[in-house]
Design an enzyme around this catalytic site. Structure first.
Site, PDB file in Angstrom:
ATOM      1  N   SER A 130       1.018  -1.245   0.185  1.00 37.70           N
ATOM      2  CA  SER A 130      -0.048   0.048  -0.081  1.00 37.70           C
ATOM      3  C   SER A 130       0.980   1.265   0.029  1.00 37.70           C
ATOM      4  O   SER A 130       2.011   1.164   0.493  1.00 37.70           O
ATOM      5  CB  SER A 130      -0.804  -0.084   1.224  1.00 37.70           C
ATOM      6  OG  SER A 130      -1.669   1.139   1.060  1.00 37.70           O
ATOM      7  N   LYS A 184      -4.685  -6.497   3.254  1.00 33.33           N
ATOM      8  CA  LYS A 184      -4.706  -5.389   2.262  1.00 33.33           C
ATOM      9  C   LYS A 184      -6.069  -5.036   1.954  1.00 33.33           C
ATOM     10  O   LYS A 184      -6.347  -3.949   1.709  1.00 33.33           O
ATOM     11  CB  LYS A 184      -3.524  -5.865   1.043  1.00 33.33           C
ATOM     12  CG  LYS A 184      -3.833  -4.741  -0.028  1.00 33.33           C
ATOM     13  CD  LYS A 184      -3.064  -3.509   0.394  1.00 33.33           C
ATOM     14  CE  LYS A 184      -2.999  -2.225  -0.431  1.00 33.33           C
ATOM     15  NZ  LYS A 184      -3.648  -2.233  -1.687  1.00 33.33           N
ATOM     16  N   HIS A 187      -7.433  -3.025   4.590  1.00 33.98           N
ATOM     17  CA  HIS A 187      -6.714  -1.854   4.719  1.00 33.98           C
ATOM     18  C   HIS A 187      -7.699  -1.209   3.679  1.00 33.98           C
ATOM     19  O   HIS A 187      -8.039   0.116   3.952  1.00 33.98           O
ATOM     20  CB  HIS A 187      -5.489  -1.966   4.349  1.00 33.98           C
ATOM     21  CG  HIS A 187      -4.940  -0.799   4.080  1.00 33.98           C
ATOM     22  ND1 HIS A 187      -5.026  -0.118   2.627  1.00 33.98           N
ATOM     23  CD2 HIS A 187      -3.874   0.094   4.584  1.00 33.98           C
ATOM     24  CE1 HIS A 187      -4.226   0.946   2.767  1.00 33.98           C
ATOM     25  NE2 HIS A 187      -3.579   1.014   3.649  1.00 33.98           N
ATOM     26  N   ASN A 188      -7.871  -1.390   2.331  1.00 34.74           N
ATOM     27  CA  ASN A 188      -8.459  -0.620   1.457  1.00 34.74           C
ATOM     28  C   ASN A 188      -9.780  -0.338   1.724  1.00 34.74           C
ATOM     29  O   ASN A 188     -10.290   0.545   1.376  1.00 34.74           O
ATOM     30  CB  ASN A 188      -8.506  -1.219  -0.003  1.00 34.74           C
ATOM     31  CG  ASN A 188      -7.084  -1.408  -0.708  1.00 34.74           C
ATOM     32  OD1 ASN A 188      -6.117  -1.108   0.161  1.00 34.74           O
ATOM     33  ND2 ASN A 188      -6.850  -1.358  -1.874  1.00 34.74           N
ATOM     34  N   GLU A 191      -9.854   2.370   4.193  1.00 33.75           N
ATOM     35  CA  GLU A 191      -9.676   3.618   3.504  1.00 33.75           C
ATOM     36  C   GLU A 191     -10.970   4.206   2.808  1.00 33.75           C
ATOM     37  O   GLU A 191     -11.040   5.267   2.697  1.00 33.75           O
ATOM     38  CB  GLU A 191      -8.582   3.136   2.227  1.00 33.75           C
ATOM     39  CG  GLU A 191      -8.032   4.163   1.202  1.00 33.75           C
ATOM     40  CD  GLU A 191      -7.354   3.697   0.294  1.00 33.75           C
ATOM     41  OE1 GLU A 191      -6.399   2.934   0.665  1.00 33.75           O
ATOM     42  OE2 GLU A 191      -7.467   3.931  -0.975  1.00 33.75           O
TER      43      GLU A 191
END
Ligand code: NBP
Length: 479
Positions: A130, A184, A187-188, A191
């Site tokens: 990232s 990940k 995480h996105n 976001e």
């Protein structure tokens, strides 16, 4: 004969090129390759003097330029291209060689590829990276998943290129199989929620507080000095402060209000539904982007559907700070939900995720990097296995302090007709989570009425059914 490279990168679009440069700048000889040779040529023309690169036009030459066990980073478009590249590479590799997919692959694909390649004697790692192009070049947050023995072969290189916060590299082995790509993905998803909350705050500051973009940019700049300090809050200030060269207006005012998405938020929401984890913040953020895309429909509805027009009548001296507090509390909820999802996935897949370490490696390099993540790291260090971050005293108190402002913002927005799906759903989640007894008793009663789905009683063990359409008596159905 030229020196063999310690690692190779295939896929030299922006992410692959910058990762290769980052590795080479750390003194590691890198082999580079791209499907279209012209891109490799361009890469060498621009960056050859940054380190030791060996460029190849063919996959065969690329593989032959690597020391063993071969370590190959694949940085191509997620999906079928990754399978295509693997199929080209695999026949040329030897037992124990390592293929590292560092793109945004969906974790079930990573699980499948790991299994398929293991059957062929090859080691496969799914590695989340990232930080966008800037991170890839100067230090991303890296979430490596896969066989720990394979990770040991690349650990030195990956930790050396990662972002560093307080002396700690933002790279840690996440877990086996698709665990790295899973983390990940979440995480996105987080976001998405962070960005949606920022957009809702911007909407309220524009339409209720009646501020223009540069003034709101200044507010975000100020917010970036407190609890909300983060990369996304910082760049919000910059984006809102930008003037459009063509019109002289704030740039945001000439950008079309339709958000696009590449799919990681949607995957996160779908996975939460599969796991049975309430993930309202991220899911609302995905739906908000989907709704934004209905631009023509919205245009028609804007003159057809009734509602209050936002006005600055609701503007009051404390509104701006209320919005800040609502943003912070909603953000706590979004992270609490995302971490609860990772916990559930860890249990379901036997991944044994160290969630405190995930917060640690997100502190730098990545898009959601924030001061706030230090508090999450500390929470896991102090309390270990946490069911819900809202129950950790630091966050319990933070939300308790913000809740009056949060409620005022939700009321004001609702009265003014400003959509705040993430603010409002986060508050509803909070209110539902803190209730010892909610209204699902009625849901069970209804389900029993129309489908004989049974219910449990608060005063007796077992499953029960009421013969609603017969004599109205209750029967125990499980023995
Ligand atoms: P893209 O996702 O735009 O992919 C372009 C690369 O994929 C080019 O090297 C292209 O080769 C190659 N490629 C394609 Br398309 N199909 C191929 C095939 N069938 N066989 C071999 N190569 C193929 O590149 P990117 O933006 O650098 O992103 C790479 C990965 O990193 C993606 O998974 C992305 O989601 C992820 N990621 C991106 C960012 C970001 O900020 N952009 C951030 C984090 C993660 P060609 O030159 O021959 O067409």
């Amino acid at each position: 004969m030229t020196e063999l490279s310690r690692i190779g990168v295939t896929g030299l679009a922006v992410m692959g090129a910058n990762l290769a440069r980052n590795i080479a700048r750390h003194g590691v000889p890198v082999a580079v390759h791209n499907r279209t040779a012209a891109r490799t040529k361009e890469f060498m023309e621009a960056y050859a003097d940054e380190g030791t690169f060996t460029a190849s036009e063919s996959v065969e030459d690329f593989v032959a330029s690597l020391e063993r066990p071969r370590r190959i980073i694949v940085m191509v478009k997620a999906g079928a291209p990754v399978d295509g590249v693997i199929e080209e590479l695999a026949p040329l590799l030897d037992e124990g060689d390592i293929i590292i997919d560092a793109g945004n692959s969906h974790f079930p694909d990573t699980n499948r590829r790991t299994k398929d390649l293991a059957a062929r004697g090859l080691r496969f790692m799914g590695v989340g990276v990232s930080g966008g192009e800037e991170g890839a070049l100067n230090g991303p947050s890296i979430m490596p998943g896969g066989d720990p023995a394979a990770y040991a072969e690349v650990e030195e290189i990956l930790t050396s290129i990662a972002a560093v916060v307080d002396g700690t590299p933002c790279c840690v082995h996440v877990g086996p199989d698709g665990a790295g790509h899973y983390v990940k993905m979440v995480h996105n998803g987080i976001e998405y929620a962070d960005i949606q909350l920022i957009a809702e705050a911007y909407d309220l500051l524009t339409h209720v507080a009646s501020l223009d973009a540069p003034a709101i940019g200044k507010i975000f700049e100020e917010w970036n000095t407190g609890d909300l300090e983060s990369f996304l809050i910082e760049i919000t200030g910059i984006v809102l402060g930008k003037t459009d060269e063509r019109t002289g207006r704030p740039l945001v005012d000439v950008i079309v209000d339709q958000a696009e998405q590449k799919g990681t938020g949607r995957w996160t929401a779908i996975d939460a539904l599969d796991l049975g984890v309430p993930l309202t913040g991220i899911t609302e953020a995905v739906f908000a982007r989907t709704l934004s895309a209905l631009r023509d429909e919205r245009k028609a509805a804007s003159t057809t559907l009734a509602g209050p027009n936002p006005s600055n009548e609701a503007n009051r001296p404390d509104l701006v700070d209320d919005i800040r507090q609502a943003l912070y509390a909603s953000k706590v909820v979004a992270y609490a939900q995302g971490f609860a999802q990772m916990r559930a996935a860890s249990e379901a897949n036997g991944w044994n995720l160290d969630l405190g370490a995930m917060a640690t490696i997100w502190r730098g390099g990545c898009i959601i990097r924030a001061q706030f993540l230090n508090r999450i790291t500390e929470a896991y260090a102090e309390h270990g296995n946490i069911e819900n971050l809202l129950m950790v005293p630091y966050f319990t108190e933070a939300v308790a302090n913000a809740q009056d402002a949060w409620r005022r913002v939700v009321v004001t927005a609702t009265e003014q007709g400003v959509a705040i799906p993430a603010f409002a759903s986060s508050l509803s989640y909070y209110d539902a989570y803190r209730r010892e007894r909610g209204p699902a008793n009625l849901i069970q009663g209804l389900r029993d009425f129309f489908g004989a789905h049974t219910y449990r009683r608060i005063d007796a063990e077992g499953a029960f059914h009421t013969r609603w359409s017969q004599d109205g008596t209750e029967v125990r159905t499980d023995g």
